[in-house]
Design a protein around this motif. Structure first.
Motif, mmCIF file in Angstrom:
data_model
loop_
_atom_site.group_PDB
_atom_site.id
_atom_site.type_symbol
_atom_site.label_atom_id
_atom_site.label_comp_id
_atom_site.label_asym_id
_atom_site.label_seq_id
_atom_site.Cartn_x
_atom_site.Cartn_y
_atom_site.Cartn_z
ATOM 1 N N VAL A 40 -9.484 10.122 -2.695
ATOM 2 C CA VAL A 40 -8.293 10.849 -2.261
ATOM 3 C C VAL A 40 -7.027 10.082 -2.665
ATOM 4 N N ARG A 41 -7.116 8.753 -2.820
ATOM 5 C CA ARG A 41 -5.960 7.933 -3.202
ATOM 6 C C ARG A 41 -5.460 8.266 -4.612
ATOM 7 N N LEU A 42 -6.291 8.926 -5.410
ATOM 8 C CA LEU A 42 -5.875 9.289 -6.762
ATOM 9 C C LEU A 42 -4.664 10.220 -6.745
ATOM 10 N N PHE A 43 -4.503 10.970 -5.642
ATOM 11 C CA PHE A 43 -3.438 11.962 -5.556
ATOM 12 C C PHE A 43 -2.430 11.685 -4.448
ATOM 13 N N GLN A 44 -2.475 10.487 -3.840
ATOM 14 C CA GLN A 44 -1.559 10.161 -2.754
ATOM 15 C C GLN A 44 -0.465 9.210 -3.213
ATOM 16 N N THR A 45 0.650 9.237 -2.483
ATOM 17 C CA THR A 45 1.754 8.326 -2.778
ATOM 18 C C THR A 45 1.601 7.041 -1.978
ATOM 19 N N GLY A 46 2.386 6.033 -2.352
ATOM 20 C CA GLY A 46 2.394 4.759 -1.651
ATOM 21 C C GLY A 46 1.245 3.870 -2.080
ATOM 22 N N GLY A 47 1.335 2.611 -1.697
ATOM 23 C CA GLY A 47 0.264 1.664 -1.964
ATOM 24 C C GLY A 47 0.490 0.807 -3.196
ATOM 25 N N MET A 48 -0.470 -0.069 -3.421
ATOM 26 C CA MET A 48 -0.412 -1.071 -4.486
ATOM 27 C C MET A 48 -1.262 -0.657 -5.658
ATOM 28 N N PRO A 49 -0.756 -0.717 -6.867
ATOM 29 C CA PRO A 49 0.641 -0.896 -7.264
ATOM 30 C C PRO A 49 1.371 0.442 -7.272
ATOM 31 N N SER A 50 2.665 0.391 -7.355
ATOM 32 C CA SER A 50 3.458 1.611 -7.373
ATOM 33 C C SER A 50 3.268 2.353 -8.696
ATOM 34 N N SER A 51 2.750 3.565 -8.607
ATOM 35 C CA SER A 51 2.600 4.369 -9.826
ATOM 36 C C SER A 51 3.957 4.880 -10.306
ATOM 37 N N GLU A 124 2.911 8.995 6.848
ATOM 38 C CA GLU A 124 3.579 7.707 6.996
ATOM 39 C C GLU A 124 3.552 6.875 5.722
ATOM 40 N N PHE A 125 2.630 7.161 4.830
ATOM 41 C CA PHE A 125 2.424 6.333 3.650
ATOM 42 C C PHE A 125 3.191 6.918 2.468
ATOM 43 N N LEU A 126 4.508 6.719 2.445
ATOM 44 C CA LEU A 126 5.353 7.361 1.441
ATOM 45 C C LEU A 126 5.870 6.392 0.383
ATOM 46 N N GLY A 127 6.499 5.326 0.812
ATOM 47 C CA GLY A 127 7.182 4.431 -0.104
ATOM 48 C C GLY A 127 6.381 3.190 -0.423
ATOM 49 N N HIS A 128 7.084 2.191 -0.949
ATOM 50 C CA HIS A 128 6.442 0.969 -1.412
ATOM 51 C C HIS A 128 7.178 -0.260 -0.915
ATOM 52 N N THR A 129 6.425 -1.337 -0.762
ATOM 53 C CA THR A 129 7.045 -2.630 -0.513
ATOM 54 C C THR A 129 7.583 -3.154 -1.845
ATOM 55 N N PRO A 130 8.505 -4.100 -1.804
ATOM 56 C CA PRO A 130 8.979 -4.683 -3.062
ATOM 57 C C PRO A 130 7.848 -5.274 -3.913
ATOM 58 N N LEU A 131 6.827 -5.829 -3.278
ATOM 59 C CA LEU A 131 5.704 -6.398 -4.020
ATOM 60 C C LEU A 131 4.915 -5.312 -4.752
ATOM 61 N N GLU A 132 4.708 -4.183 -4.098
ATOM 62 C CA GLU A 132 4.003 -3.065 -4.740
ATOM 63 C C GLU A 132 4.778 -2.546 -5.941
ATOM 64 N N VAL A 133 6.102 -2.498 -5.815
ATOM 65 C CA VAL A 133 6.949 -2.061 -6.936
ATOM 66 C C VAL A 133 6.921 -3.098 -8.052
ATOM 67 N N PHE A 134 6.965 -4.379 -7.689
ATOM 68 C CA PHE A 134 6.916 -5.443 -8.696
ATOM 69 C C PHE A 134 5.650 -5.318 -9.540
ATOM 70 N N TRP A 135 4.482 -5.192 -8.893
ATOM 71 C CA TRP A 135 3.234 -5.100 -9.641
ATOM 72 C C TRP A 135 3.122 -3.792 -10.418
ATOM 73 N N GLY A 136 3.744 -2.741 -9.916
ATOM 74 C CA GLY A 136 3.808 -1.500 -10.690
ATOM 75 C C GLY A 136 4.627 -1.692 -11.953
ATOM 76 N N CYS A 137 5.741 -2.424 -11.839
ATOM 77 C CA CYS A 137 6.578 -2.728 -13.009
ATOM 78 C C CYS A 137 5.807 -3.567 -14.025
ATOM 79 N N VAL A 138 5.087 -4.568 -13.542
ATOM 80 C CA VAL A 138 4.284 -5.417 -14.433
ATOM 81 C C VAL A 138 3.249 -4.565 -15.161
ATOM 82 N N LEU A 139 2.568 -3.698 -14.421
ATOM 83 C CA LEU A 139 1.562 -2.822 -15.028
ATOM 84 C C LEU A 139 2.187 -1.921 -16.091
ATOM 85 N N GLY A 140 3.342 -1.324 -15.778
ATOM 86 C CA GLY A 140 4.017 -0.458 -16.747
ATOM 87 C C GLY A 140 4.442 -1.203 -17.999
ATOM 88 N N LEU A 141 4.921 -2.412 -17.842
ATOM 89 C CA LEU A 141 5.320 -3.238 -18.984
ATOM 90 C C LEU A 141 4.112 -3.582 -19.848
#
Length: 153
Positions: A40-51, A124-141
């Motif tokens: 189910v996480r394949l289609f949900q927002t929030g969590g590590m890393p930020s998609s 409740e699980f909508l946004g991201h922590t700064p760490l989740e966003v950081f690792w999402g950025c690393v993954l995207g790069l």
């Protein structure tokens, strides 16, 4: 540049791959904690890393590689990325915290005699922590750079 799969655009292909990679990781990350995969996480927002982060950073990286950092396209993608990253860590995370507070409030009053039962259960699980966003950025790069040959193909 030859055509890609999504609308004939290789940049979109790389951005979608980055998004899917982040979401796919979320499916199997519970295995590291001794739990089962959560499809189910394949289609949900929030969590590590930020998609969200991985998608927009892969987009900006792809444009930097193809058009250069002085291009109008790259500038547009950087502004767009900044807004998305700010939204993911700020506004959407705050909305998730508000939802958590509302859910607790509803539970605390729903057993009172004078109140009508409220059936709402806010996500409740909508946004991201700064760490989740950081690792999402690393993954995207990483994905943007890894697909350089495909982009330039």
């Amino acid at each position: 540049m030859s055509t890609g799969i999504i609308f004939g655009n290789r940049i979109l292909d790389v951005a979608v791959i980055a998004c899917f990679a982040a979401q796919f990781y979320k499916v199997f990350s519970p295995l590291f904690k001794g739990r089962g995969a959560s499809w189910v996480r394949l289609f949900q927002t929030g969590g590590m890393p930020s998609s969200h982060a991985s998608t927009v950073v892969a987009l900006a990286t792809s444009l930097a590689l193809l058009k250069g950092m002085r291009s109008v396209e790259f500038a547009i993608s950087m502004v767009f990325s900044s807004i998305v990253l700010y939204d993911a860590t700020g506004i959407r995370r705050a909305a998730g915290e508000h939802a958590k507070a509302l859910n607790r409030l509803v539970k605390s009053i729903e057993h009172k005699d004078d109140f009508e039962k409220i059936e709402a259960n806010f996500k409740e699980f909508l946004g991201h922590t700064p760490l989740e966003v950081f690792w999402g950025c690393v993954l995207g790069l990483i994905i943007g750079i890894a697909f350089r040959g495909y982009l330039l193909g």
